[in-house]
Design a protein around this motif. Structure first.
Motif, short mmCIF file in Angstrom:
data_model
loop_
_atom_site.label_atom_id
_atom_site.label_comp_id
_atom_site.label_asym_id
_atom_site.label_seq_id
_atom_site.Cartn_x
_atom_site.Cartn_y
_atom_site.Cartn_z
N LEU A 153 0.83 -1.21 0.00
CA LEU A 153 0.00 0.00 0.00
C LEU A 153 0.86 1.26 0.00
N MET A 154 2.00 1.21 0.67
CA MET A 154 2.88 2.37 0.72
C MET A 154 3.55 2.66 -0.63
N VAL A 155 4.00 1.62 -1.32
CA VAL A 155 4.70 1.86 -2.59
C VAL A 155 3.74 2.04 -3.75
N GLY A 156 2.51 1.58 -3.61
CA GLY A 156 1.51 1.79 -4.64
C GLY A 156 1.62 0.82 -5.80
N ALA A 157 0.76 1.02 -6.79
CA ALA A 157 0.65 0.10 -7.92
C ALA A 157 1.90 0.10 -8.80
N GLU A 158 2.66 1.16 -8.80
CA GLU A 158 3.86 1.23 -9.64
C GLU A 158 5.07 0.59 -8.98
N GLY A 159 4.97 0.29 -7.68
CA GLY A 159 6.09 -0.29 -6.94
C GLY A 159 6.06 -1.81 -6.99
N ARG A 160 7.00 -2.40 -6.28
CA ARG A 160 7.10 -3.86 -6.21
C ARG A 160 7.49 -4.24 -4.79
N VAL A 161 6.76 -5.18 -4.19
CA VAL A 161 7.04 -5.65 -2.84
C VAL A 161 7.17 -7.17 -2.88
N VAL A 162 8.26 -7.67 -2.31
CA VAL A 162 8.52 -9.11 -2.26
C VAL A 162 8.68 -9.52 -0.80
N GLY A 163 7.86 -10.44 -0.35
CA GLY A 163 7.97 -10.97 1.00
C GLY A 163 8.59 -12.36 0.96
N VAL A 164 9.52 -12.62 1.87
CA VAL A 164 10.19 -13.92 1.93
C VAL A 164 10.16 -14.42 3.37
N ASP A 165 9.74 -15.65 3.55
CA ASP A 165 9.76 -16.28 4.87
C ASP A 165 10.24 -17.71 4.70
N HIS A 166 10.94 -18.22 5.68
CA HIS A 166 11.46 -19.58 5.57
C HIS A 166 10.47 -20.64 6.04
N ILE A 167 9.31 -20.21 6.53
CA ILE A 167 8.29 -21.15 7.01
C ILE A 167 7.11 -21.14 6.02
N PRO A 168 6.93 -22.22 5.27
CA PRO A 168 5.88 -22.26 4.25
C PRO A 168 4.47 -21.96 4.78
N GLU A 169 4.16 -22.41 5.97
CA GLU A 169 2.83 -22.18 6.53
C GLU A 169 2.57 -20.68 6.76
N LEU A 170 3.61 -19.95 7.12
CA LEU A 170 3.44 -18.50 7.32
C LEU A 170 3.22 -17.79 6.00
#
Length: 66
Positions: free
Chosen positions: A7-24
């Motif tokens: 929401l902060m970067v908006g539609a023109e931005g890109r956000v990538v989330g990485v977690d080592h726990i598949p369930e999360l």
């Protein structure tokens, strides 16, 4: 948290989330799908992945990621 960043970067931005726990990652995707950030997930400007140090080092070599 990843949804908030999208929401902060908006539609023109890109956000990538990485977690080592598949369930999360699965739980995060389900929660984002029910939130105002769902459109970012559908459009691909927000993504969540299972990974760790190796994945982050690969992603850091991609242009525009870090």
């Amino acid at each position: 948290m990843t949804g908030c960043f999208a929401l902060m970067v908006g539609a023109e931005g890109r956000v990538v989330g990485v977690d080592h726990i598949p369930e999360l990652v699965d739980m995060s995707i389900k929660n984002i799908e029910k939130s105002v950030a769902a459109s970012f997930l559908k459009k691909g400007s927000l993504s969540l992945h299972v990974g760790g140090k190796y994945s982050l080092s690969l992603m850091s070599s991609l242009p525009g990621i870090f």
